[in-house]
Design a protein around this motif. Structure first.
Motif, PDB file in Angstrom:
ATOM      1  N   SER A 155      66.771 -26.858  99.964  1.00 58.01           N
ATOM      2  CA  SER A 155      65.553 -26.495 100.424  1.00 58.01           C
ATOM      3  C   SER A 155      65.889 -25.384 101.330  1.00 58.01           C
ATOM      4  CB  SER A 155      65.010 -27.788 101.108  1.00 58.01           C
ATOM      5  OG  SER A 155      65.878 -28.210 102.352  1.00 58.01           O
ATOM      6  N   PHE A 183      60.108 -24.602 100.386  1.00 58.22           N
ATOM      7  CA  PHE A 183      59.026 -25.120 101.303  1.00 58.22           C
ATOM      8  C   PHE A 183      58.454 -24.288 102.280  1.00 58.22           C
ATOM      9  CE2 PHE A 183      60.239 -29.792 100.484  1.00 58.22           C
ATOM     10  CZ  PHE A 183      61.385 -29.572  99.644  1.00 58.22           C
TER      11      PHE A 183
ATOM     12  N   THR B 181      54.568 -21.219  98.966  1.00 56.06           N
ATOM     13  CA  THR B 181      55.622 -21.779  98.467  1.00 56.06           C
ATOM     14  C   THR B 181      56.377 -20.639  97.307  1.00 56.06           C
ATOM     15  OG1 THR B 181      54.497 -23.395  97.017  1.00 56.06           O
ATOM     16  CG2 THR B 181      55.462 -24.018  98.859  1.00 56.06           C
ATOM     17  N   GLN B 450      57.129 -28.344  94.019  1.00 55.64           N
ATOM     18  CA  GLN B 450      58.485 -28.864  94.473  1.00 55.64           C
ATOM     19  C   GLN B 450      59.116 -29.776  93.761  1.00 55.64           C
ATOM     20  OE1 GLN B 450      57.394 -29.691  98.567  1.00 55.64           O
ATOM     21  NE2 GLN B 450      57.392 -27.703  99.260  1.00 55.64           N
TER      22      GLN B 450
END
Lengths: 319, 660
Positions: A155, A183, B181, B450
């Motif tokens: 991440s 993120f 993002t 994600q």
């Protein structure tokens, strides 16, 4: 101590600090608005909060922190040059953002449009895993990545950011392929790492400072080990020539006169020089630098561009 | 423990809690002023304070601000903060039928209970709840956002397809700007103004409040009905008995608010919507939700104040802010030298317990403060002459929209979206699904991209989305929530099949050709929006394009289905309220002129000029010259006070211009 006396002392301190470059336009002109072009809670915001009381102590004026989030900082930076140029407005700047973003398309500003007054610290990149992760060392992680291409997930905070660029560079140097998951900010990236949704985090040393013994840093991207984390090796020690992170400073609108730019630079320099402030920042995992306005800043920005642009190209963030 | 409790009760801390709740409530009641802003602007005041007092003040402001959003939601159909979106659904209908005072009091009591539950969870369960919250990953956030979107089914039972189309439209609006993002620029059409995206709160204000202003000016009736039977006070006994009838709702909603608040990044708006959805699904009392059922207010208001205590759970235990106001307070904590982490609770540190008891105190003080301020707000709005109410509310929307990002562009977009919302509503696309799409679309996309990235890396995208236990629970709740509003129709259908006798016809009168054409035109515009989005997606990288392309494709399909339905059933859902077109245009033109003049004349002067135009547009009775003069002076005074308050107290850099 009465308020009047306190104010008199503050005025005297300010006068002493600026006696040498005396000018018609004294700094600050009143309270200063310090705009963070991100939402609250990130490293930029926390830094501004840390700086706030020292500014007030130095000048007897408030530094008001406000937020202008959006577009990974682009909203704020695209509006900076339309703001008051008398020293009453300063805005946080982040690298690599201000170098990489304009190359991604029309984001409303160009790198050279921004007048950087001072760069005060960086948050060194670091690979962070949670305490119960199977990876005890960087070598462990690299071995796992070689054995399972793409399956080691990291991440990180955003795309085209320090976290992202260092991820690409590290993969090249280590001869591995990992998956970077973007993120929205450090808080969310930390949450995903702590929650086990990803294998590790490309974070900053500030994550180690904030999370304590819940996490383990495998390596830090600094010249030398961070004073707050003497047990964590640098990438360089481990054979990977990486020194990088997110750099932060302040900028002023481009119409700001030279003496005011210099005054803003001197103000931040004074805060950065405060021993108590320095210790607080180091304890929090930050790494202080001092790049003042002028030729030194120009050279420093040029060096950063030479570093970031190829990395961003390799990362596929720019063409 | 008793020592910490007593520490929270020192005269200084009591005073700070009271002042904080009052200030927060007032700030939160102005549309556009969020809890984040209320807390952020007052942080410097805390530098000279002891840490405990600083945190008590900030917590009190936060508590009050979350509650204060209910006033505008109930009385103006405009959420003062995103947390109060659900309160508009039933609060405004209650106010329209004359129960605005009761609605305000119910909101106050509900917020009180919610705040206490949240603070109790923070006190007793913080470390385990924080650890549990970490199990919530991108996939769970994605499904939680979809679950919130399932409210569309309830909000648009008149026309479900149009509700879905509206939500898709809202989601596409949320995609405008630089993606957080993927860092890609989307749907800006080269405009720098749109780089930062459509600001959520100002869009909220525009979509909800501008249509109210337009219709208020266009019709001669009063804004809200007031019972002519004289003063009824706070209607506390009625409100209390309402809460007792809804005790399961209030407890469940408070728990939902606490848990959602404990998820880093979720926050009050989702908590309120989830609580509302659950309340609606389980409540059988009349009137229906969305038509003035007090249960809707109970659900939203108890949930959103529970997020205050809930949000501090990850903030204090993990150092990860639960909500944006928590992020500001976390920064203040660090400046005070307080280190977050689980040890904060086990070390016997005095600061955290004093702070928690301060939260309890602030919540309790919310009752007297909230009732008094609520009473004032209700009476002011109910009794203000329309020609005075419209300009003042319009000015509040403009100054509030500006204050969010100090951007006049946001104000212009606010007005533009208001007009879009008004037009859409007349064509049967109600505003709430659009708002839900706007609010939840960003969260859904982040989770989607994600999860897709991680699943793709693992070689198991399907398993990522459908293989996690928590996700399956949320998916089940979502399906239940989508299906529930149609159960009565399904039941009737099944029952009819079991009998040979024909049941009563559900058919309405077929619409005339002109209405059908108008409906098809509206659907065509929505289809065009989807088409443009698809065309724009062609130039984006896969990560930035996948979600909006999916939404736009779905939107196109829905538009085709809706057009087909209209043609086959000849049934049209539209709102053709009658009133003066000239006055409607006058409202929009006056507001546009005010926005354009602000940088030239100064914010207050432009506001006053706008107010004069709005007074003319909204007055339906003859008024003497003296009457006009008095009204103009009153409105100008209010505008001046607001301007000075924003400039000096909140440090908002309003444009100065030539005059003021």
């Amino acid at each position: 101590m009465t308020k009047f006396t306190l104010h008199a002392v503050a005025t005297a301190i300010a006068a002493a600090l600026f006696a040498a470059p005396a000018s018609a336009g004294d700094f600050p002109p009143g309270q200063v608005e310090y705009i963070i072009p991100f939402g609250p809670g990130g490293e930029s915001d926390i830094t501004a909060r840390m700086q706030q009381p020292y500014f007030e102590k130095l000048y007897g004026e408030q530094m008001i922190v406000s937020y202008k989030p959006g577009g990974g900082g682009a909203v704020g930076w695209s509006q900076l040059n339309g703001m008051a140029a008398d020293g009453s407005v300063i805005m946080g700047v982040n690298l690599p953002h201000t170098i990489v973003k304009p190359l991604q398309g029309n984001v409303g500003f160009e790198t050279d449009d921004i007048v950087n007054a001072y760069m005060f610290h960086y948050t060194p990149d670091a690979i962070v895993v949670r305490a119960d992760s199977p990876y005890q060392s960087l070598d462990d992680l690299i071995a796992a990545a070689k054995e399972n291409p793409r399956k080691i997930t990291f991440s990180g905070s955003g795309k085209g950011t320090a976290n992202h660029l260092v991820s690409v560079r590290f993969d090249e140097l280590a001869g591995i392929e990992t998956t970077y998951v973007s993120f929205k900010g450090t808080g969310a990236a930390v949450t995903a790492m702590l929650g086990g949704q990803v294998s590790a985090e490309w974070g900053y040393t500030t994550v180690g400072g904030g999370q304590g013994d819940k996490v383990r840093m495998l390596a830090v991207a600094m010249e030398e080990r961070h004073p707050a984390f003497p047990d964590v090796p640098t990438f360089r020690e481990l054979g990977y020539d990486i020194v990088s992170g997110a750099y932060r400073g302040v900028a002023v609108p481009k119409d700001t006169p030279e003496e005011t730019r210099q005054a803003v630079s001197d103000a931040i320099a004074a805060i950065n020089a405060d021993p108590e402030f320095r210790q607080k920042m180091i304890d929090g995992g930050f790494a202080l630098i001092d790049v003042p306005y002028g030729p030194e800043m120009d050279a420093w920005m040029k060096a950063r561009a030479e570093e970031y642009i190829p990395a961003a190209r390799a990362a596929g963030v720019i063409d | 423990m008793l020592d910490f409790f007593l520490a929270a009760l020192t005269p200084l801390n009591l005073l700070l809690a009271l002042a904080g709740v009052a200030a927060g409530t007032i700030i939160g009641s102005v549309p556009g002023l969020t809890a984040t802003m209320a807390v952020a602007v007052l942080v410097p005041l805390t530098f000279g304070m002891p840490p405990e007092s600083a945190l008590i003040l900030l917590g009190a402001i936060y508590t009050g601000a979350i509650y204060g959003g209910a006033y505008a939601a109930i009385l103006l159909n405009t959420p003062g903060t995103p947390s109060a979106i659900g309160t508009t659904f039933d609060g405004y209908p209650m106010a329209k039928r004359g129960d605005g005072d009761l609605a305000v009091t119910i909101a106050c009591l509900s917020s009180l209970v919610g705040g206490i539950v949240g603070a109790a969870a923070l006190l007793l369960l913080a470390p385990p709840l924080a650890e549990a919250a970490l199990a919530f990953g991108p996939v769970e956030y994605f499904w939680l956002a979809i679950f919130g979107l399932s409210l569309i089914a309830a909000l648009s039972t008149r026309d479900f397809l149009k509700g879905l189309i509206g939500a898709a439209f809202g989601i596409l609006i949320a995609m405008v700007g630089i993606s957080e993002t993927s860092a890609e620029v989307r749907f800006t059409f080269g405009s720098n103004t749109l780089l930062g995206g459509i600001e959520t709160v100002s869009a909220l204000i525009g979509l909800y409040c501008v249509p109210v202003l337009i219709e208020l000016a266009a019709t001669s009736g009063r804004h809200l009905k007031e019972d002519s039977g004289g003063t009824r006070g706070f209607r506390l006994p009625e409100a209390f008995s309402t809460l007792m009838r809804h005790k399961v709702n209030v407890i469940r909603s408070s728990v939902i608010g606490t848990l959602v608040g404990a998820l880093p990044g979720a926050g009050g708006s989702i908590a309120g919507l989830v609580a509302y959805s659950e309340a609606r699904r389980t409540d059988r009392r009349a009137p229906a939700y969305g038509q003035g059922n007090p249960g809707g207010i109970v659900a939203t208001e108890s949930a959103n104040n529970a997020t205050v205590g809930g949000g501090f759970i990850p903030t204090l235990v993990l150092g990860i802010p639960g909500t944006p106001p928590d992020a500001v307070i976390l920064g203040a904590l660090l400046v005070q030298g307080v280190r977050t982490g689980p040890t904060l609770f086990s070390d016997g540190s005095s600061i955290v317990y004093t702070f928690i008891f301060g939260l309890f105190l602030a919540t309790l003080l919310m009752l007297p403060v909230g009732l008094l301020i609520g009473r004032f707000a209700y009476r002011s709005i109910v009794r203000a002459p329309k020609a005075g109410l419209v300009p003042v509310v319009a000015f509040m929307t403009i100054i509030g929209s500006f204050a969010i990002r100090n951007s006049l562009s946001d104000v212009g977009i606010m007005l533009a979206l208001g007009v879009v919302g008004w037009i859409a509503n007349r064509r049967g696309f109600s505003v709430s699904p659009i708002v839900l799409g706007l609010i939840l679309g960003r969260i859904a996309e982040e989770g989607f991209v994600q999860s897709w990235t991680i699943g793709d890396a693992m070689g198991n995208v399907w398993g990522q989305f459908f293989g996690r236990p928590l996700s399956l629970v949320i998916i089940a709740l979502t399906l239940l929530s989508f299906v529930y509003p149609f159960l009565p129709a399904l039941t009737r259908l099944l029952r009819r099949r079991g009998t040979a006798l024909p049941g009563p016809s559900d058919k309405r009168e077929p619409a005339d050709p002109a209405a059908i054409l108008r409906d098809l035109a509206g659907i065509s515009v929505m289809a065009a929006v989807a088409g443009v989005a698809l065309w724009q997606c062609a130039g984006l990288n896969p990560e930035a394009a996948v979600f909006p392309r999916t939404i736009a494709t779905g939107m196109l399909v829905l538009c085709c289905l809706a057009a087909l339905e209209t043609l086959l059933t000849r049934r049209v859902v539209e709102d053709r309220s009658y009133g003066s077109t000239g006055r409607r245009a006058g409202v929009v033109a006056s507001m546009a002129a005010g926005i354009a003049l602000a940088p030239v004349l100064g914010f207050a002067t432009a506001g006053i000029a706008m107010a004069l135009g709005l007074m003319l547009s909204s007055e339906h009775n003859n008024r003497s010259l003296r009457g006009w003069g008095l009204l103009a002076l009153s409105v100008a005074a209010v505008i001046t006070v607001f301007t000075i308050g924003f400039r000096e107290a909140l440090s908002v850099p309003l444009p100065g211009g030539l005059i003021f």
